[in-house]
Structure formats: structure tokens, C-alpha cells
Design an enzyme around this catalytic site. Structure first.
Site, PDB file in Angstrom:
ATOM      1  CE  LYS A   1      -0.560   0.018   5.002  1.00  0.00           C
ATOM      2  NZ  LYS A   1      -1.487   0.137   6.113  1.00  0.00           N
TER       3      LYS A   1
ATOM      4  NE  ARG B   1      -7.007  -0.370   9.794  1.00  0.00           N
ATOM      5  CZ  ARG B   1      -5.756  -0.347   9.363  1.00  0.00           C
ATOM      6  NH1 ARG B   1      -4.998   0.722   9.552  1.00  0.00           N
ATOM      7  NH2 ARG B   1      -5.216  -1.398   8.760  1.00  0.00           N
TER       8      ARG B   1
ATOM      9  CE1 TYR C   1      10.609  31.832   4.626  1.00  0.00           C
ATOM     10  CE2 TYR C   1      11.376  29.556   4.748  1.00  0.00           C
ATOM     11  CZ  TYR C   1      10.923  30.640   4.007  1.00  0.00           C
ATOM     12  OH  TYR C   1      10.802  30.532   2.661  1.00  0.00           O
TER      13      TYR C   1
ATOM     14  CG  MET D   1       8.278  23.659   1.041  1.00  0.00           C
ATOM     15  SD  MET D   1       6.927  24.685   0.484  1.00  0.00           S
ATOM     16  CE  MET D   1       6.107  23.585  -0.612  1.00  0.00           C
TER      17      MET D   1
HETATM   18  C1  LIG Z   1      -3.530  -4.635   7.752  1.00  0.00           C
HETATM   19  C2  LIG Z   1      -2.042  -4.604   7.671  1.00  0.00           C
HETATM   20  N1  LIG Z   1      -1.365  -5.749   7.581  1.00  0.00           N
HETATM   21  C3  LIG Z   1      -0.015  -5.777   7.519  1.00  0.00           C
HETATM   22  C4  LIG Z   1       0.716  -4.598   7.533  1.00  0.00           C
HETATM   23  C5  LIG Z   1       2.210  -4.680   7.479  1.00  0.00           C
HETATM   24  O1  LIG Z   1       2.762  -4.225   8.667  1.00  0.00           O
HETATM   25  P1  LIG Z   1       4.341  -4.077   8.833  1.00  0.00           P
HETATM   26  O2  LIG Z   1       4.758  -3.017   7.872  1.00  0.00           O
HETATM   27  O3  LIG Z   1       4.522  -3.670  10.234  1.00  0.00           O
HETATM   28  O4  LIG Z   1       4.930  -5.394   8.489  1.00  0.00           O
HETATM   29  C6  LIG Z   1       0.041  -3.379   7.627  1.00  0.00           C
HETATM   30  C7  LIG Z   1       0.799  -2.133   7.666  1.00  0.00           C
HETATM   31  O5  LIG Z   1       0.389  -1.085   8.021  1.00  0.00           O
HETATM   32  C8  LIG Z   1      -1.370  -3.373   7.696  1.00  0.00           C
HETATM   33  O6  LIG Z   1      -2.078  -2.239   7.797  1.00  0.00           O
END
Ligand SMILES: Cc1ncc(COP(=O)(O)O)c(C=O)c1O
Length: 362
Positions: free
Chosen positions: A30, A122, A255, A301
Site C-alpha cells: 500500500k 479498525r 525563517y 520547505m
Molecule cells: C492490515 C495490515 N497488515 C499488515 C501490515 C504490514 O505491517 P508491517 O509493515 O509492520 O509489516 C500493515 C501495515 O500497516 C497493515 O495495515
């Protein structure tokens, strides 16, 4: 220009292989693969023997299908665009009984993984009985109208917190849920719960088919007492010095006069700032110039100010992250989670360089 992000592809693949340890892994890709680049990461993970991927975004899932035509692609967020799910052959989470009853028709034939909320809370079913109700309801439908119940999963929200007891509790709740489902005659082809920290703590838990790893695949230690050699970083972030100036004891710069040395000093103005993704907390620590550490004194920045000595010249490279300045070093110093430091990097403004197998820039 705003800094150069260099990734050593060969090291990236080796790190992923080592982290997976020959087990079945769903790579969490992701947020643009923790900002290593989705296409780069999916293809490199493929070479490391990882062919399953998880993301929260439907757009990313569609792109993964282009880069890995045969992969298992799992969407961790509830999806409502079922046409895309069929077209791209995605696996989706089943996050609640309400979602199931609302989308029951659209879900027929879809590969689903039941989600347990656990302590993370969640998303997900609250207990085994709510899951069993849905599983029994499925059985009552004609075969052609059923979902493909492929898997079951949860996420441990406390695995990274070594000083808290909750990890043991959430792991226990999850194992009890799996036992209850098993006793009620429900088994699953794919069972995944563990992130990098959980795997480092426990190895693959009994009965689990897959790990669901993120940060360890990308070369950061989920917690700092683990050996660095097991999590080799493949990334370097550096920037150019665009000016060197001498500041008198009574002068200030930045700044609002943010840098006030109070003594005669020599500073380098470096071509990278928070707009490129350098966290303000990261700028409370050192950078590396010619293999020596120098303090960052101000962050703007597009620039940062580093206090230097006469050994530093225009054209020297200023390094914020590399093998010696590991992302997880700054996690341990309180800068922010590994993924927070990576996720902040501005993929638009940083120049990206991939070192390929023969060490040539692409
Ligand atoms: C649902 C879920 N599974 C697995 C992971 C992987 O976690 P990690 O990066 O700590 O291995 C994440 C990371 O945010 C996650 O949100």
C-alpha cells in the site's frame, strides 16, 4: 531538484528473500509500496519469490494486476466497486455482517477473506458467532449464489509494542476464534494475521498459511533490538549542497531567524526540505557528509541548513538515509515509525534512481 532517492534493486530483492525466509508471504504494497514505487516493488518481490500482494487501494490493486498477472491480490479495505473486483480477479476483505448482507448478491463468486476485528478494531467481525452466522447463511444459498470463502485474517495492532501486554491478548483472542470456527467445521485455505513485528517475535503462528509483511520486506527492523544484518536497507536519500556561508556570532538565518548559532559558524544550505518529505523530527538529528555526521540546524520547505566545518565543500553529498543512517535508527530515536518516515517521502519531487543488477543507473 529536491534530493535523490536511490534504491539498490539487488539488495531490495535479497532483503525481501531473507525477510520472507522461504515462507508464503503476502507483501503489503500500500501507499506506493511504502514509497519504494509500486511497479518496482511488485516486480522485485516477484523475483524474490513473493507472488501475493495486499493494498488498501483499488487503483493500486488494478496496477498490481498489470505488473503481476498471476498474483493473488488482496484488498484490505471494504470494496464496493464489484465490477472491478471481477474484472481484476481480486480477493477482498469481508469486514462485517452488515457489509455482507448489504452486498450479498454482488459478492457471489467473489474471493473473500473474513476479517476479525480483535483489539485493533479498525474493521472486522467482532466474534466467532457473527462469522458462523454468515458462514451458515452462505451454506443455505444455491451454490451459484455463494461467495468463494477463501481466507480469514486479522491485524495485530500491538505487535510492535514490546512494552505492552496487549499483543499476547489479541493473539490469544485470534487463536481462540480460529479454534471455535474449526470446531464448528469451518476451515480456510488462506489464514494470515502477522505483520513484520509479530513474525519477528513468534515465527509463523501455528495453522497460519501466510505472513502479511510490510516493513521488514523493505529493510527496516520492526523494533530496534533485532540484528541490522537481518534487515538490510536498500535505500539511500541524499541531496546537494547548493551554498556554503559563514555566519557571524550575532547573525541568524532561516525563517524567523530559526537558526541562531551564537558563535561564528559555517553552514551548508542543502537542496532538500520538508516539501520533499524530510520530517521535522528527523531534522533534529544529524546527516552524513563525507562519512562524518553533522547536525541539521534548520528545516525549510525546500532547504535545510547544516552546521559544517572546513572539510565540507560545495558539491559534497549530504546523506539523510543510507546503510549507516538507517530509517530504523531514527525510529528508535523517536522520529516516527519506519513507515511514517518512508511514507512522507515526496515521490513527485525526489529524483528516483534504481541501481540495477550490474550497478548501472536506470
Ligand atoms: C492490515 C495490515 N497488515 C499488515 C501490515 C504490514 O505491517 P508491517 O509493515 O509492520 O509489516 C500493515 C501495515 O500497516 C497493515 O495495515
Amino acid at each position: 531538484m529536491g534530493g535523490i532517492l536511490t534504491i539498490d534493486r539487488k539488495q531490495f530483492i535479497e532483503t525481501a528473500k531473507k525477510s520472507a525466509g522461504g515462507r508464503n508471504v503476502i507483501a503489503v504494497v500500500k501507499n506506493n509500496a511504502y514509497n519504494y514505487g509500486l511497479e518496482f516493488a511488485v516486480k522485485a518481490f516477484g523475483e524474490a519469490g513473493i507472488h501475493s500482494f495486499a493494498t488498501t487501494s483499488l487503483d493500486e490493486a488494478k496496477r498490481i494486476r498489470m505488473y503481476a498477472p498471476d498474483a493473488l491480490i488482496f484488498i484490505m479495505n471494504p470494496v464496493r466497486n464489484f465490477e472491478a473486483v471481477y474484472e481484476y480477479d481480486l480477493h477482498v476483505t469481508l469486514p462485517s455482517p452488515e457489509y455482507y448482507y448489504e452486498h450479498q448478491e454482488a459478492l457471489s463468486g467473489v474471493n473473500v477473506h473474513l476479517e476479525f476485528a480483535g483489539l485493533f478494531n479498525r474493521s472486522g467481525f467482532e466474534d466467532a458467532s457473527a462469522m458462523i452466522e454468515v458462514l451458515e447463511h452462505q451454506k443455505s444459498l444455491d451454490a451459484g449464489k455463494r461467495m468463494n470463502i477463501k481466507g480469514i485474517w486479522t491485524h495485530f495492532g500491538y505487535a510492535d509494542e514490546l512494552d505492552m501486554d496487549e499483543y499476547g491478548i489479541e493473539r490469544g483472542m485470534w487463536q481462540e476464534l480460529l479454534n471455535m470456527l474449526n470446531e464448528a467445521g469451518h476451515t480456510f485455505e488462506i489464514i494470515h494475521a502477522q505483520n513484520s513485528a509479530s513474525f519477528a517475535r513468534d515465527g509463523l503462528l501455528d495453522g497460519h498459511t501466510h505472513l502479511r509483511l510490510g516493513i521488514s520486506l523493505y529493510g527496516s527492523r520492526p523494533y530496534s533490538i533485532l540484528p541490522e544484518a537481518d534487515y538490510m536497507q536498500s535505500l539511500e536519500l541524499k541531496a546537494e549542497i547548493v551554498q556554503i556561508r559563514n555566519i557571524k556570532a550575532d547573525q541568524r538565518c532561516g525563517y524567523g531567524g530559526s537558526y541562531e548559532p551564537g558563535h561564528d559558524s559555517r553552514i551548508a544550505v542543502v537542496d532538500i526540505g520538508y516539501g520533499d518529505g524530510v520530517l521535522r523530527k528527523r531534522a533534529a538529528f544529524d546527516c552524513l557528509i563525507n562519512s562524518r555526521r553533522y547536525p541539521i540546524k534548520s528545516l525549510m520547505m525546500s532547504h535545510m541548513i547544516v552546521e559544517i566545518d572546513d572539510d565540507v565543500s560545495i558539491g559534497d553529498e549530504v546523506i539523510l538515509y543510507n546503510d549507516e543512517m538507517r530509517i530504523d535508527e531514527f525510529t528508535a530515536k523517536g522520529v516516527g515509525a519506519n513507515s511514517e518516515q518512508l511514507g512522507a517521502l515526496n515521490y513527485q519531487s525526489l529524483k528516483k534512481v534504481i541501481l540495477n543488477d550490474s550497478g548501472i543507473h536506470q
